[in-house]
Design a protein around this motif. Structure first.
Motif, PDB file in Angstrom:
ATOM      1  N   ASP A  67     -64.186  63.770  33.208  1.00  0.00           N
ATOM      2  CA  ASP A  67     -64.428  63.166  31.893  1.00  0.00           C
ATOM      3  C   ASP A  67     -65.325  61.934  32.017  1.00  0.00           C
ATOM      4  OD1 ASP A  67     -63.139  63.041  28.911  1.00  0.00           O
ATOM      5  OD2 ASP A  67     -63.423  61.027  29.700  1.00  0.00           O
ATOM      6  N   THR A  68     -65.042  61.101  33.007  1.00  0.00           N
ATOM      7  CA  THR A  68     -65.833  59.886  33.219  1.00  0.00           C
ATOM      8  C   THR A  68     -67.266  60.217  33.620  1.00  0.00           C
ATOM      9  OG1 THR A  68     -63.857  58.641  33.892  1.00  0.00           O
ATOM     10  CG2 THR A  68     -66.000  57.758  34.556  1.00  0.00           C
ATOM     11  N   ILE A  69     -67.415  61.159  34.553  1.00  0.00           N
ATOM     12  CA  ILE A  69     -68.751  61.539  35.019  1.00  0.00           C
ATOM     13  C   ILE A  69     -69.577  62.139  33.882  1.00  0.00           C
ATOM     14  CG2 ILE A  69     -70.024  63.118  36.529  1.00  0.00           C
ATOM     15  CD1 ILE A  69     -67.707  62.848  38.534  1.00  0.00           C
ATOM     16  N   GLU A  70     -68.967  63.073  33.135  1.00  0.00           N
ATOM     17  CA  GLU A  70     -69.701  63.752  32.072  1.00  0.00           C
ATOM     18  C   GLU A  70     -70.022  62.795  30.931  1.00  0.00           C
ATOM     19  OE1 GLU A  70     -67.187  67.101  31.262  1.00  0.00           O
ATOM     20  OE2 GLU A  70     -67.406  67.826  33.319  1.00  0.00           O
ATOM     21  N   SER A  71     -69.107  61.888  30.623  1.00  0.00           N
ATOM     22  CA  SER A  71     -69.369  60.889  29.587  1.00  0.00           C
ATOM     23  C   SER A  71     -70.548  60.000  29.994  1.00  0.00           C
ATOM     24  CB  SER A  71     -68.120  60.036  29.363  1.00  0.00           C
ATOM     25  OG  SER A  71     -68.366  59.038  28.400  1.00  0.00           O
ATOM     26  N   PHE A  72     -70.576  59.582  31.250  1.00  0.00           N
ATOM     27  CA  PHE A  72     -71.677  58.752  31.741  1.00  0.00           C
ATOM     28  C   PHE A  72     -73.008  59.494  31.679  1.00  0.00           C
ATOM     29  CE2 PHE A  72     -74.424  57.722  35.373  1.00  0.00           C
ATOM     30  CZ  PHE A  72     -74.714  56.392  35.098  1.00  0.00           C
ATOM     31  N   LEU A  73     -73.004  60.745  32.134  1.00  0.00           N
ATOM     32  CA  LEU A  73     -74.258  61.508  32.167  1.00  0.00           C
ATOM     33  C   LEU A  73     -74.807  61.764  30.772  1.00  0.00           C
ATOM     34  CD1 LEU A  73     -73.464  64.114  34.981  1.00  0.00           C
ATOM     35  CD2 LEU A  73     -74.961  62.114  35.130  1.00  0.00           C
ATOM     36  N   VAL A  74     -73.913  61.988  29.803  1.00  0.00           N
ATOM     37  CA  VAL A  74     -74.362  62.266  28.437  1.00  0.00           C
ATOM     38  C   VAL A  74     -74.758  60.984  27.711  1.00  0.00           C
ATOM     39  CG1 VAL A  74     -73.658  63.150  26.181  1.00  0.00           C
ATOM     40  CG2 VAL A  74     -73.042  64.401  28.252  1.00  0.00           C
ATOM     41  N   LYS A  75     -73.907  59.939  27.831  1.00  0.00           N
ATOM     42  CA  LYS A  75     -74.128  58.721  27.065  1.00  0.00           C
ATOM     43  C   LYS A  75     -75.194  57.813  27.669  1.00  0.00           C
ATOM     44  CE  LYS A  75     -70.395  56.570  25.884  1.00  0.00           C
ATOM     45  NZ  LYS A  75     -69.050  55.971  26.033  1.00  0.00           N
ATOM     46  N   LYS A  76     -75.193  57.704  28.984  1.00  0.00           N
ATOM     47  CA  LYS A  76     -76.100  56.752  29.639  1.00  0.00           C
ATOM     48  C   LYS A  76     -77.371  57.417  30.170  1.00  0.00           C
ATOM     49  CE  LYS A  76     -73.114  53.422  29.050  1.00  0.00           C
ATOM     50  NZ  LYS A  76     -73.364  52.342  28.059  1.00  0.00           N
ATOM     51  N   ARG A  77     -77.237  58.662  30.636  1.00  0.00           N
ATOM     52  CA  ARG A  77     -78.398  59.335  31.210  1.00  0.00           C
ATOM     53  C   ARG A  77     -78.983  60.396  30.281  1.00  0.00           C
ATOM     54  NH1 ARG A  77     -80.076  55.601  34.382  1.00  0.00           N
ATOM     55  NH2 ARG A  77     -78.560  54.965  35.964  1.00  0.00           N
ATOM     56  N   HIS A  78     -78.350  60.565  29.133  1.00  0.00           N
ATOM     57  CA  HIS A  78     -78.869  61.422  28.066  1.00  0.00           C
ATOM     58  C   HIS A  78     -79.031  62.885  28.491  1.00  0.00           C
ATOM     59  CE1 HIS A  78     -79.489  57.651  26.001  1.00  0.00           C
ATOM     60  NE2 HIS A  78     -80.287  57.230  26.977  1.00  0.00           N
ATOM     61  N   PHE A  79     -78.117  63.353  29.337  1.00  0.00           N
ATOM     62  CA  PHE A  79     -78.091  64.776  29.659  1.00  0.00           C
ATOM     63  C   PHE A  79     -77.528  65.549  28.473  1.00  0.00           C
ATOM     64  CE2 PHE A  79     -78.630  63.106  33.847  1.00  0.00           C
ATOM     65  CZ  PHE A  79     -79.208  64.123  34.599  1.00  0.00           C
ATOM     66  N   THR A  80     -77.902  66.804  28.369  1.00  0.00           N
ATOM     67  CA  THR A  80     -77.405  67.649  27.286  1.00  0.00           C
ATOM     68  C   THR A  80     -76.033  68.220  27.654  1.00  0.00           C
ATOM     69  OG1 THR A  80     -79.660  68.276  26.713  1.00  0.00           O
ATOM     70  CG2 THR A  80     -77.878  69.670  25.865  1.00  0.00           C
ATOM     71  N   PRO A  81     -75.023  68.026  26.799  1.00  0.00           N
ATOM     72  CA  PRO A  81     -73.713  68.600  27.106  1.00  0.00           C
ATOM     73  C   PRO A  81     -73.797  70.126  27.190  1.00  0.00           C
ATOM     74  CG  PRO A  81     -73.580  67.015  25.298  1.00  0.00           C
ATOM     75  CD  PRO A  81     -75.036  67.273  25.542  1.00  0.00           C
ATOM     76  N   GLY A  82     -73.103  70.701  28.144  1.00  0.00           N
ATOM     77  CA  GLY A  82     -73.130  72.149  28.284  1.00  0.00           C
ATOM     78  C   GLY A  82     -72.622  72.596  29.634  1.00  0.00           C
ATOM     79  N   ARG A  83     -72.558  73.898  29.814  1.00  0.00           N
ATOM     80  CA  ARG A  83     -72.025  74.481  31.044  1.00  0.00           C
ATOM     81  C   ARG A  83     -72.837  74.127  32.283  1.00  0.00           C
ATOM     82  NH1 ARG A  83     -70.212  80.557  30.500  1.00  0.00           N
ATOM     83  NH2 ARG A  83     -68.873  79.464  28.997  1.00  0.00           N
ATOM     84  N   PRO A  84     -74.186  74.118  32.231  1.00  0.00           N
ATOM     85  CA  PRO A  84     -74.944  73.744  33.446  1.00  0.00           C
ATOM     86  C   PRO A  84     -74.594  72.346  33.951  1.00  0.00           C
ATOM     87  CG  PRO A  84     -76.381  74.811  31.863  1.00  0.00           C
ATOM     88  CD  PRO A  84     -75.084  74.568  31.151  1.00  0.00           C
ATOM     89  N   LEU A  85     -74.434  71.386  33.019  1.00  0.00           N
ATOM     90  CA  LEU A  85     -74.081  70.024  33.414  1.00  0.00           C
ATOM     91  C   LEU A  85     -72.740  70.009  34.124  1.00  0.00           C
ATOM     92  CD1 LEU A  85     -74.494  66.955  33.383  1.00  0.00           C
ATOM     93  CD2 LEU A  85     -73.475  66.918  31.094  1.00  0.00           C
ATOM     94  N   ARG A  86     -71.766  70.711  33.558  1.00  0.00           N
ATOM     95  CA  ARG A  86     -70.432  70.736  34.158  1.00  0.00           C
ATOM     96  C   ARG A  86     -70.433  71.435  35.512  1.00  0.00           C
ATOM     97  NH1 ARG A  86     -66.542  71.659  28.881  1.00  0.00           N
ATOM     98  NH2 ARG A  86     -66.204  69.432  28.541  1.00  0.00           N
TER      99      ARG A  86
END
Length: 456
Positions: free
Chosen positions: A339-358
């Motif tokens: 949760d922390t990693i994905e929140s950081f990547l989406v909010k701070k690094r502007h990655f697109t939420p989705g299965r590839p990111l996870r």
């Protein structure tokens, strides 16, 4: 009334200070693994907490008792059980003590209590250390337990060194880590909870049988015979016991999965589950610690199942149950990290939420914990070192500090006294335990060669 609907309360602590609108916050929370599903029942709280608390640490408790002595060892387990049950109650009530808001993550509560920046950096690093450390220890435990299970039934299992068992455990975690949210792990977590109760019962009964068969073979003196050895053993045992009460680091995240309304807040079902979980914890810890030390005295290994050798099939089964249990425990502790990693990547690094990111982010995390587990496969030392370094803070004294700051109880009232006692105990463990754990790791490392057959 609108207020009677389930309170979305999704404007939780660390999602409201980065310029996002409420709609964006809501969309992100519906994707992040902690807040994606809020349909958990009270019994979810029970088995999630059993899975989180009754981990690898229970098997090290007989060794911890042998390092402290019979009465001090059992006494310390009872004191830790009581203190952490109280601090758990504090966390459950702090989860939504502000009307209309839920603190779904430990750092969010820290930010609310201590201030945005200070609170975040006071809580987040310690929580991450606990969760990552647990996952490293579970990597070691999973591989070690599977190896013990195999070699007790098949002699060819000895030809495969522990490194490859840990790697197999890691491959399974790569698959399980793709579960989208906490509630999607309910079957895995329930199975893990059942396994923990089962292997604790087997360890206890097998130890009692062993003690009855050889009533005079145990020596109940302290393990070490030098003053320095005794002191370091005591330090390490405190960390081992602290490690056994690590569930607080995921308490708020578990509670976040339970629905909540002003009429029926989540603290009711959450606390009911915690009480059931702690009753199971008391049975597992006291039965294993007392029976293991009674049967083997100061000769008990840092994993009591290693000391128990017969009957082969039963101890093999118990080790396999440990393997299944830590499969689930790893995921329970990993989910807040994801949760922390994905929140950081989406909010701070502007990655697109989705299965590839996870897929990429979670796989990298699993591989890293597997690599560290392969390099430092020292069960007893890891328990003591990590148990004291951060586990005592998140379980023993951080909840109490938050309670004192947010509720400001009267001096010398029950909650004031109980909180300060918990803080003093927790700080003492934090200072002393890593010293003993580090010494144990150093001593164990002298006889260890990476990728060799002698990882014991």
């Amino acid at each position: 009334m609108v207020q009677s609907k389930e309170v979305s309360m999704v404007e939780s602590g660390n999602n409201s200070d980065d310029g996002r609108t409420n709609e964006q916050i809501d969309d992100l929370n519906k994707w992040l693994p902690i807040t994606a599903s809020r349909k958990a029942k009270w019994w979810y709280s029970a088995f999630h907490n059993v899975t989180a608390i009754v981990g690898a640490g229970v098997l090290g408790l007989p060794c911890a008792v042998s390092q402290l002595g019979w009465i001090p060892g059992i006494g310390m387990i009872i004191i830790s059980w009581s203190v952490t049950l109280y601090s758990f109650w504090q966390l459950v009530n702090l989860h939504e003590h502000v009307p209309g808001k839920r603190f779904d993550r430990y750092p969010e509560l820290g930010k609310h209590v201590f201030g945005l920046k200070r609170g975040y950096w006071m809580v987040m690093p310690q929580q991450m250390i606990v969760q990552v450390a647990c996952d490293i220890v579970y990597m070691v435990t999973g591989g070690k337990s599977l190896r013990e299970s195999v070699i007790m039934m098949f002699h060819w299992g000895r030809r495969i060194n522990q490194t490859y068992y840990i790697m197999f455990f890691g491959v399974l975690q790569l698959i399980l880590s793709q579960a989208p949210n906490f509630n999607s792990l309910k079957v895995v977590s329930f199975t893990a909870a059942v396994m923990s109760l089962s292997y604790s019962t087997i360890a206890s009964i097998a130890s009692i049988i062993k003690g009855i068969e050889h009533p005079k073979s145990a020596n109940y003196g302290l393990r070490s015979h030098t003053t320095a050895g005794i002191i370091f053993d005591i330090f390490n045992s405190l960390g081992t016991i602290a490690f056994a009460f690590a569930g607080h680091s995921v308490a708020l995240e578990i509670q976040a999965t339970i629905p909540s309304t002003p009429e029926r807040p989540s603290k009711g079902p959450m606390w009911r589950g915690v009480v059931v979980a702690y009753a199971i914890v008391a049975f597992c810890y006291l039965s294993v610690a007392a029976s293991g030390f009674w049967a083997f005295g100061n000769l008990v290994a840092d994993d009591v199942l290693v000391t128990l050798e017969h009957p082969n099939w039963l101890i093999s089964l118990a080790n396999f149950m440990v393997f299944l249990h830590v499969l689930g425990s790893y995921q329970v502790f990993a989910m807040p990290v994801f949760d922390t990693i994905e929140s950081f990547l989406v909010k701070k690094r502007h990655f697109t939420p989705g299965r590839p990111l996870r897929l990429i982010a979670r796989s990298v995390y699993v591989v890293l914990t597997m690599f560290v587990g392969i390099c430092i496969p020292f069960f007893g030392g890891l328990l003591g070192f990590f148990g004291g370094l951060a586990f005592s803070s998140t379980s023993f004294f951080l909840p109490c500090m938050m309670w004192l700051v947010s509720h400001k109880p009267k001096r010398w009232s029950f909650h004031w006294i109980a909180s300060w006692i918990s803080i003093i105990i927790g700080v003492s463990i934090t200072i002393l335990a890593p010293i003993g754990g580090a010494r144990t790791i150093i001593i164990s490392a002298k006889n260890y060669t990476l990728f060799s057959h002698s990882e014991e």
